[in-house]
Design a protein around this motif. Structure first.
Motif, short mmCIF file in Angstrom:
data_model
loop_
_atom_site.label_atom_id
_atom_site.label_comp_id
_atom_site.label_asym_id
_atom_site.label_seq_id
_atom_site.Cartn_x
_atom_site.Cartn_y
_atom_site.Cartn_z
N TYR A 194 -4.90 -2.49 6.22
CA TYR A 194 -3.46 -2.58 6.01
C TYR A 194 -3.14 -2.52 4.51
CZ TYR A 194 -3.91 -4.35 10.75
OH TYR A 194 -4.23 -4.49 12.08
N PRO A 195 -2.74 -1.36 3.99
CA PRO A 195 -2.62 -0.08 4.68
C PRO A 195 -3.96 0.66 4.74
CG PRO A 195 -1.81 0.13 2.45
CD PRO A 195 -2.18 -1.31 2.62
N ALA A 196 -4.07 1.57 5.71
CA ALA A 196 -5.30 2.34 5.89
C ALA A 196 -5.25 3.60 5.03
CB ALA A 196 -5.46 2.72 7.36
N ARG A 197 -6.41 3.94 4.44
CA ARG A 197 -6.50 5.16 3.64
C ARG A 197 -6.64 6.37 4.56
NH1 ARG A 197 -10.68 6.13 0.68
NH2 ARG A 197 -12.15 4.77 1.77
N ALA A 198 -6.08 7.49 4.14
CA ALA A 198 -6.13 8.71 4.95
C ALA A 198 -7.57 9.08 5.29
CB ALA A 198 -5.44 9.86 4.23
N ALA A 199 -8.48 8.89 4.35
CA ALA A 199 -9.88 9.27 4.57
C ALA A 199 -10.55 8.44 5.65
CB ALA A 199 -10.66 9.14 3.27
N GLU A 200 -9.95 7.31 6.02
CA GLU A 200 -10.54 6.44 7.04
C GLU A 200 -9.77 6.46 8.36
OE1 GLU A 200 -10.89 2.60 5.20
OE2 GLU A 200 -12.68 3.18 4.07
N LEU A 201 -8.77 7.32 8.47
CA LEU A 201 -8.01 7.38 9.72
C LEU A 201 -8.81 8.07 10.84
CD1 LEU A 201 -4.41 8.20 8.46
CD2 LEU A 201 -5.38 5.99 9.09
N ASN A 202 -9.60 9.08 10.49
CA ASN A 202 -10.49 9.73 11.45
C ASN A 202 -9.75 10.12 12.73
OD1 ASN A 202 -12.88 10.79 12.38
ND2 ASN A 202 -13.84 8.82 12.85
N LEU A 203 -8.69 10.88 12.58
CA LEU A 203 -7.81 11.18 13.71
C LEU A 203 -8.50 11.97 14.82
CD1 LEU A 203 -4.48 12.07 11.86
CD2 LEU A 203 -5.10 9.93 12.99
N TYR A 220 -2.05 6.39 19.60
CA TYR A 220 -2.41 6.15 18.20
C TYR A 220 -1.58 5.00 17.66
CZ TYR A 220 -2.93 6.80 13.17
OH TYR A 220 -3.19 6.60 11.84
N SER A 221 -2.27 4.02 17.09
CA SER A 221 -1.62 2.90 16.42
C SER A 221 -1.93 3.01 14.94
CB SER A 221 -2.13 1.56 16.98
OG SER A 221 -1.52 0.47 16.32
N GLY A 222 -0.93 3.36 14.14
CA GLY A 222 -1.17 3.68 12.74
C GLY A 222 -0.81 2.54 11.80
N HIS A 223 -1.64 2.37 10.78
CA HIS A 223 -1.39 1.35 9.76
C HIS A 223 -1.39 1.96 8.36
CE1 HIS A 223 -3.46 -0.91 13.13
NE2 HIS A 223 -2.23 -1.39 13.12
N GLU A 224 -1.20 3.27 8.29
CA GLU A 224 -1.21 3.97 7.01
C GLU A 224 0.17 3.93 6.36
OE1 GLU A 224 -0.53 7.23 10.17
OE2 GLU A 224 -1.43 5.26 10.01
N THR A 225 0.24 4.38 5.14
CA THR A 225 1.53 4.62 4.51
C THR A 225 1.89 6.09 4.74
OG1 THR A 225 0.47 5.12 2.39
CG2 THR A 225 1.20 2.86 2.75
N GLY A 253 4.84 -10.75 3.32
CA GLY A 253 4.05 -10.65 4.54
C GLY A 253 2.96 -9.61 4.42
N SER A 254 1.85 -9.85 5.09
CA SER A 254 0.67 -8.99 4.94
C SER A 254 0.83 -7.61 5.56
CB SER A 254 -0.56 -9.69 5.56
OG SER A 254 -0.33 -9.96 6.94
N ASP A 255 1.74 -7.45 6.52
CA ASP A 255 1.90 -6.16 7.19
C ASP A 255 3.00 -5.29 6.59
OD1 ASP A 255 -0.09 -6.88 8.95
OD2 ASP A 255 1.28 -7.49 10.55
N GLN A 256 3.78 -5.84 5.67
CA GLN A 256 4.95 -5.10 5.19
C GLN A 256 4.58 -3.80 4.48
OE1 GLN A 256 7.80 -6.31 6.13
NE2 GLN A 256 7.60 -8.52 6.30
N ALA A 257 3.51 -3.81 3.68
CA ALA A 257 3.16 -2.63 2.89
C ALA A 257 2.75 -1.45 3.76
CB ALA A 257 2.03 -2.98 1.91
N ALA A 258 2.24 -1.73 4.96
CA ALA A 258 1.81 -0.66 5.86
C ALA A 258 2.89 -0.33 6.89
CB ALA A 258 0.52 -1.06 6.57
#
Length: 343
Positions: A194-203, A220-225, A253-258
């Motif tokens: 949180y947030p997840a990097r694009a290189a680690e999304l592995n879509l 898909y549950s996304g936590h990226e920006t 809050g810890s989830d706001q940035a993502a």
């Protein structure tokens, strides 16, 4: 994890969240994950419901915990700074939890706005709490994927279960699916950063899950920006999409940035609908709208026997008389189609 098992019919991969079908051939089910981004404030929660409804989301989702169960005893008395002053961690966990009165108001407001809601229960007691409401589904957070007792309790409700797979190995996912049963679940690829990097999304794991679980709709549950990668997940076949939402990413809050703010959420829903419409059915065809440009731009018409042309039109479901009329029109416009002069 990949399997050579053939995909089954779209109907076999369809689930229902309430009266809404989810799976191949149906619009993507879009959920705005409020989680605890409301920070324990009912007004903020209702404003987030409004933002999701205004954007065209199908549902919003919350998180429900019993603090004494979900918080390790060793952390109860640890103090932390919060927007409400310095307090123990267990007091903070209670501060951001809603009780029945708040959820009754949320339930009423969602009905007024025409949007569904459900939640991720983090413990068995929270499942019993949520069962007081007529919810379309329950969600299993990635962190709870290994909690067999919780999974068995959720399965017993008979509701559709949305299972996120972040921070989980293929073996752990298989076990969770065995516990829940595959007949009433939606399986979501996720990366729990949180947030997840694009290189680690592995879509491409979306395709891996589709191959291994051919009778299960994959989401898909996304936590990226940003929004691009969520749209890519839809293009890869995600039938369910979830993104955290917030009124302002600068909130505490810890989830706001993502999370996605209201304006971004509107763009995301709009673009998901465009992407899913553009995917089509995979059958190559010449569209009616292409005929005029074809006559204007194609110098060499190509050699296609009339019988083949009729067969192609029949495959496209065009009536024979329409095909004949279209051919007559085409032939009158193209010198290359005229009979050669007698010599």
């Amino acid at each position: 994890m990949a399997s050579t098992a053939p995909l089954t019919s779209p109907a076999a991969r369809t689930r229902h969240l309430g009266d809404r079908p989810v799976g191949p051939g149906h619009p993507v089910y879009i959920t705005g994950e409020i989680g605890i981004n409301h920070n324990g404030d009912l007004g903020t929660a209702l404003a987030l419901v409004d933002a999701a409804a205004d954007a065209g989301c199908d549902a919003v989702k919350f998180q429900k915990r019993t603090p004494e169960v979900c918080t390790p005893r060793s952390q109860w008395e640890l103090e932390r700074d919060t927007p409400w002053g310095r307090m123990t961690y267990i007091d903070y966990r209670h501060r951001v939890e809603f009780g029945e009165d708040e959820y009754r108001r949320i339930d009423e407001h969602c009905r007024e706005r025409g949007i569904a809601w459900f939640a991720s229960p983090w413990d068995v007691e929270s499942v019993a709490f949520l069962e007081k409401f007529d919810l379309p589904a329950h969600k299993v957070a990635s962190a709870s994927l290994t909690d067999d007792e919780l999974l068995r309790t959720l399965r017993a409700t008979g509701r559709t279960i949305v299972l996120s797979t972040g921070m989980s190995t293929p073996k752990q996912i298989r076990h969770a699916v065995e516990v829940l049963g595959s007949e009433n679940i939606v399986l979501c690829h996720a990366t729990s950063t949180y947030p997840a990097r694009a290189a680690e999304l592995n879509l491409r794991v979306i395709h891996t899950l589709q191959a291994e679980y051919p009778n299960v709709p994959i989401g898909y549950s996304g936590h990226e920006t940003g929004l691009q990668t969520t749209l890519a997940a839809v293009a890869l076949g995600a039938a369910f999409v979830e993104r955290h939402i917030t009124l302002d990413r600068a909130m505490w809050g810890s989830d706001q940035a993502a999370s996605v703010e209201p304006g971004g959420l509107q763009r995301l829903v709009r673009d998901i609908r465009v992407v899913e419409e553009s995917l089509g059915d995979g059958v190559k065809r010449v569209y009616e709208s292409e005929l005029a440009p074809m006559r204007k731009l194609r110098r060499v018409p190509g050699v296609v026997a009339q019988a083949d042309e009729r067969a192609e039109r029949a495959e496209r479901g065009e009536p024979a008389e329409e095909a004949a009329g279209a051919r007559g029109s085409d032939r009158s416009d193209s010198a290359g189609d005229r009979e050669p002069a007698a010599v």
